[in-house]
Design a protein around this motif. Structure first.
Motif, PDB file in Angstrom:
ATOM      1  N   UNK B  71       0.837  -1.206   0.000  1.00 57.34           N
ATOM      2  CA  UNK B  71       0.000   0.000   0.000  1.00 57.34           C
ATOM      3  C   UNK B  71       0.868   1.250   0.000  1.00 57.34           C
ATOM      4  N   UNK B  72       1.881   1.263   0.881  1.00 59.54           N
ATOM      5  CA  UNK B  72       2.757   2.435   0.938  1.00 59.54           C
ATOM      6  C   UNK B  72       3.572   2.556  -0.345  1.00 59.54           C
ATOM      7  N   UNK B  73       4.003   1.420  -0.900  1.00 64.19           N
ATOM      8  CA  UNK B  73       4.749   1.445  -2.163  1.00 64.19           C
ATOM      9  C   UNK B  73       3.917   2.126  -3.251  1.00 64.19           C
ATOM     10  N   UNK B  74       2.656   1.691  -3.377  1.00 64.38           N
ATOM     11  CA  UNK B  74       1.793   2.270  -4.408  1.00 64.38           C
ATOM     12  C   UNK B  74       1.591   3.760  -4.152  1.00 64.38           C
ATOM     13  N   UNK B  75       1.319   4.107  -2.880  1.00 61.49           N
ATOM     14  CA  UNK B  75       1.052   5.514  -2.561  1.00 61.49           C
ATOM     15  C   UNK B  75       2.289   6.360  -2.830  1.00 61.49           C
ATOM     16  N   UNK B  76       3.468   5.895  -2.421  1.00 60.68           N
ATOM     17  CA  UNK B  76       4.636   6.752  -2.575  1.00 60.68           C
ATOM     18  C   UNK B  76       5.053   6.844  -4.043  1.00 60.68           C
ATOM     19  N   UNK B  77       4.828   5.736  -4.791  1.00 63.81           N
ATOM     20  CA  UNK B  77       5.108   5.825  -6.227  1.00 63.81           C
ATOM     21  C   UNK B  77       4.190   6.854  -6.882  1.00 63.81           C
ATOM     22  N   UNK B  78       2.894   6.792  -6.548  1.00 68.52           N
ATOM     23  CA  UNK B  78       1.942   7.725  -7.142  1.00 68.52           C
ATOM     24  C   UNK B  78       2.233   9.158  -6.752  1.00 68.52           C
ATOM     25  N   UNK B  79       2.477   9.375  -5.458  1.00 64.27           N
ATOM     26  CA  UNK B  79       2.707  10.734  -4.981  1.00 64.27           C
ATOM     27  C   UNK B  79       4.023  11.288  -5.541  1.00 64.27           C
ATOM     28  N   UNK B  80       5.062  10.427  -5.563  1.00 63.02           N
ATOM     29  CA  UNK B  80       6.334  10.863  -6.133  1.00 63.02           C
ATOM     30  C   UNK B  80       6.155  11.283  -7.586  1.00 63.02           C
ATOM     31  N   UNK B  81       5.392  10.488  -8.329  1.00 67.63           N
ATOM     32  CA  UNK B  81       5.116  10.818  -9.724  1.00 67.63           C
ATOM     33  C   UNK B  81       4.394  12.161  -9.831  1.00 67.63           C
ATOM     34  N   UNK B  82       3.372  12.347  -8.981  1.00 73.05           N
ATOM     35  CA  UNK B  82       2.583  13.586  -9.048  1.00 73.05           C
ATOM     36  C   UNK B  82       3.461  14.797  -8.755  1.00 73.05           C
ATOM     37  N   UNK B  83       4.313  14.681  -7.738  1.00 73.58           N
ATOM     38  CA  UNK B  83       5.160  15.826  -7.372  1.00 73.58           C
ATOM     39  C   UNK B  83       6.161  16.114  -8.489  1.00 73.58           C
ATOM     40  N   UNK B  84       6.780  15.051  -9.018  1.00 77.16           N
ATOM     41  CA  UNK B  84       7.769  15.254 -10.076  1.00 77.16           C
ATOM     42  C   UNK B  84       7.125  15.862 -11.311  1.00 77.16           C
ATOM     43  N   UNK B  85       5.910  15.421 -11.636  1.00 80.08           N
ATOM     44  CA  UNK B  85       5.232  15.940 -12.820  1.00 80.08           C
ATOM     45  C   UNK B  85       4.896  17.420 -12.647  1.00 80.08           C
ATOM     46  N   UNK B  86       4.444  17.747 -11.440  1.00 79.90           N
ATOM     47  CA  UNK B  86       4.111  19.137 -11.141  1.00 79.90           C
ATOM     48  C   UNK B  86       5.372  20.005 -11.233  1.00 79.90           C
ATOM     49  N   UNK B  87       6.475  19.488 -10.662  1.00 83.50           N
ATOM     50  CA  UNK B  87       7.723  20.247 -10.707  1.00 83.50           C
ATOM     51  C   UNK B  87       8.155  20.457 -12.156  1.00 83.50           C
ATOM     52  N   UNK B  88       8.003  19.415 -12.976  1.00 91.13           N
ATOM     53  CA  UNK B  88       8.370  19.514 -14.386  1.00 91.13           C
ATOM     54  C   UNK B  88       7.486  20.538 -15.087  1.00 91.13           C
ATOM     55  N   UNK B  89       6.172  20.498 -14.780  1.00 92.60           N
ATOM     56  CA  UNK B  89       5.240  21.437 -15.415  1.00 92.60           C
ATOM     57  C   UNK B  89       5.557  22.870 -15.003  1.00 92.60           C
ATOM     58  N   UNK B  90       6.074  23.049 -13.799  1.00 96.91           N
ATOM     59  CA  UNK B  90       6.416  24.392 -13.339  1.00 96.91           C
ATOM     60  C   UNK B  90       7.736  24.862 -13.945  1.00 96.91           C
ATOM     61  N   UNK B  91       8.404  23.977 -14.698  1.00 98.38           N
ATOM     62  CA  UNK B  91       9.631  24.371 -15.377  1.00 98.38           C
ATOM     63  C   UNK B  91      10.876  24.280 -14.518  1.00 98.38           C
ATOM     64  N   UNK B  92      10.833  23.454 -13.479  1.00 95.07           N
ATOM     65  CA  UNK B  92      12.037  23.274 -12.660  1.00 95.07           C
ATOM     66  C   UNK B  92      12.960  22.302 -13.382  1.00 95.07           C
ATOM     67  N   UNK B  93      14.147  22.786 -13.756  1.00 98.31           N
ATOM     68  CA  UNK B  93      15.055  21.947 -14.529  1.00 98.31           C
ATOM     69  C   UNK B  93      15.793  20.989 -13.603  1.00 98.31           C
ATOM     70  N   UNK B  94      15.990  19.746 -14.055  1.00102.11           N
ATOM     71  CA  UNK B  94      16.777  18.811 -13.243  1.00102.11           C
ATOM     72  C   UNK B  94      18.199  19.318 -13.073  1.00102.11           C
ATOM     73  N   UNK B  95      18.753  19.023 -11.905  1.00106.00           N
ATOM     74  CA  UNK B  95      20.115  19.443 -11.596  1.00106.00           C
ATOM     75  C   UNK B  95      21.105  18.648 -12.435  1.00106.00           C
ATOM     76  N   UNK B  96      22.139  19.348 -12.954  1.00107.27           N
ATOM     77  CA  UNK B  96      23.173  18.636 -13.725  1.00107.27           C
ATOM     78  C   UNK B  96      24.517  18.803 -13.036  1.00107.27           C
ATOM     79  N   UNK B  97      25.407  17.898 -13.363  1.00107.99           N
ATOM     80  CA  UNK B  97      26.737  17.960 -12.780  1.00107.99           C
ATOM     81  C   UNK B  97      27.369  19.305 -13.122  1.00107.99           C
TER      82      UNK B  97
END
Lengths: 304, 101
Positions: B71-97
């Motif tokens: 249950x927690x695996x499913x929830x954290x996968x879903x929530x992690x996806x939602x947060x990452x997608x939102x961050x991407x939509x807001x234009x936050x660029x991934x950190x690079x070396x």
């Protein structure tokens, strides 16, 4: 060992409460408030009040958190977030909160002894109440009329909202990403199982109609947020029946039992069955009412 | 024997939780922090739940404890996806070396 845990919990509660109030960003404040609610639920569990802990987690953190997030979304769309006078409003809130805390701690530091100790009679009559969990016995049997009026108040609140909002046409919410929909679909069956279990367990351990209904309402809100459940504009007949079922069943039982001499005085041999009947109807109605508070208020009016 | 196994799993779980928390605090951007949380913490949770299930007094309790994990695996996968997608939509660029922190 447990002392260290309690100390950490108390510190985390204080810190998250403080951060909730002082963080400059509203969205962070809401998330912190939800975290605060979950910590509070843990604290209730540690204080041997699992009933309150369950209610706090489901209603205080879950449902209220969802409502706050939804309100934040509306505020953001209307761009009313950074209006003037925010500092002044905060000052008022902080002043009132401080005053309330002072009064409350004074009351808690010097508690008057209860006029009558009800713990002994509650335990003594548990046999006849039809259930073996004292909280359920008090809520549904000894003081059933309190619960009867509570459900009436909740119903009235929903009716008032319906009356104020009126009949605006609404569009169903935009569909969320399939991953999130899948998550909601995955969660819903286990939430329903959990709700039925809580309803059943209420007879002999922490649980009962309110907690079960809060869970069901949370499932409805979850489904609504991912676009699988349309918002409710005007309740149709079936929904109306569901909304009033709890109150109606409760009232019918109360009326049928009136000739027993007192309001909601169950005959001991039928008490268990009657309480289960009332609690089942209450769960359904409370779930619809709690979900309705969210689904009717969260209609996307600008999308129509 | 079971006692020792349980203790060992608990330590491993605690280590992964610790690693996840360090990642949350030290990683440079929202995506890698999510990665630390969703991966390390869930592995830690699995170990801790297994450790607790080994010490449970009945099979029903053990199974209930183990049910928490998916249950927690499913929830954290879903929530992690939602947060990452939102961050991407807001234009936050991934950190690079080579980027600053």
């Amino acid at each position: 060992m447990m002392f260290a845990f309690d100390l950490l919990l108390a510190l985390a509660l204080l810190l998250s409460g403080l951060r909730t109030l002082t963080t400059p960003r509203l969205d962070r404040g809401i998330v912190l408030f939800i975290a605060f609610g979950l910590l509070l639920a843990l604290a209730w569990a540690r204080l041997s009040g699992p009933d309150i802990g369950l209610a706090e987690a489901a209603i205080g953190a879950g449902l209220a958190g969802a409502l706050l997030l939804d309100a934040y979304g509306v505020l953001q769309r209307s761009k009313d977030l950074h209006s003037k006078g925010v500092a002044f409003k905060r000052l008022i809130v902080i002043a009132l909160g401080t005053a309330f805390t002072i009064v409350l701690s004074e009351a808690l530091l010097d508690p008057l002894p209860a006029a009558i100790d009800l713990r002994v009679p509650v335990a003594a009559h548990l046999e006849e109440s039809g259930v073996s969990h004292p909280v359920t016995a008090v809520l549904l049997n000894y003081r059933g009329y309190d619960t009867l009026l509570e459900i009436a108040v909740l119903l009235l609140a929903l009716l008032a909202i319906l009356a104020v909002v009126g009949e605006t046409r609404i569009a169903s919410p935009s569909r969320a990403h399939p991953v999130l929909q899948a998550l909601a679909r995955l969660a819903t069956p286990s939430i329903i199982v959990m709700a039925v279990y809580l309803l059943w367990a209420g007879a002999f351990r922490p649980g009962g109609a309110f907690q079960a209904a809060a869970l069901l309402a949370a499932a409805a809100v979850l489904l609504h947020l991912v676009g699988l459940l349309p918002g409710w504009s005007t309740p149709r007949l079936r929904l109306r029946l569901g909304l009033v079922a709890g109150f109606a069943v409760f009232l019918t039982v109360a009326a049928a039992l009136l000739r027993q001499g007192a309001l909601l005085k169950y005959p001991p041999e039928a008490a268990g069955g009657l309480i289960l009947l009332i609690e089942s109807a209450l769960t359904l109605s409370l779930a619809l009412i709690l979900a309705g508070l969210f689904l009717i208020l969260s209609r996307d009016e600008d999308a129509s | 024997m079971i006692e020792w196994l349980s203790m060992g799993l608990m330590m491993i779980g605690a280590f992964f939780f610790f690693a996840g928390t360090v990642g949350l605090l030290r990683f440079p951007d929202v995506y890698s922090r999510l990665h630390a949380l969703a991966k390390a913490d869930n592995l830690g949770l699995g170990c801790v739940l297994l450790a607790l299930a080994l010490q449970a007094e009945s099979l029903a309790v053990a199974l209930k404890l183990l049910l928490i994990w998916p249950l927690v695996l499913a929830a954290s996968a879903g929530v992690g996806f939602a947060i990452a997608r939102r961050a991407h939509a807001l234009g936050i660029a991934p950190w690079k070396k080579g980027d600053g922190r």
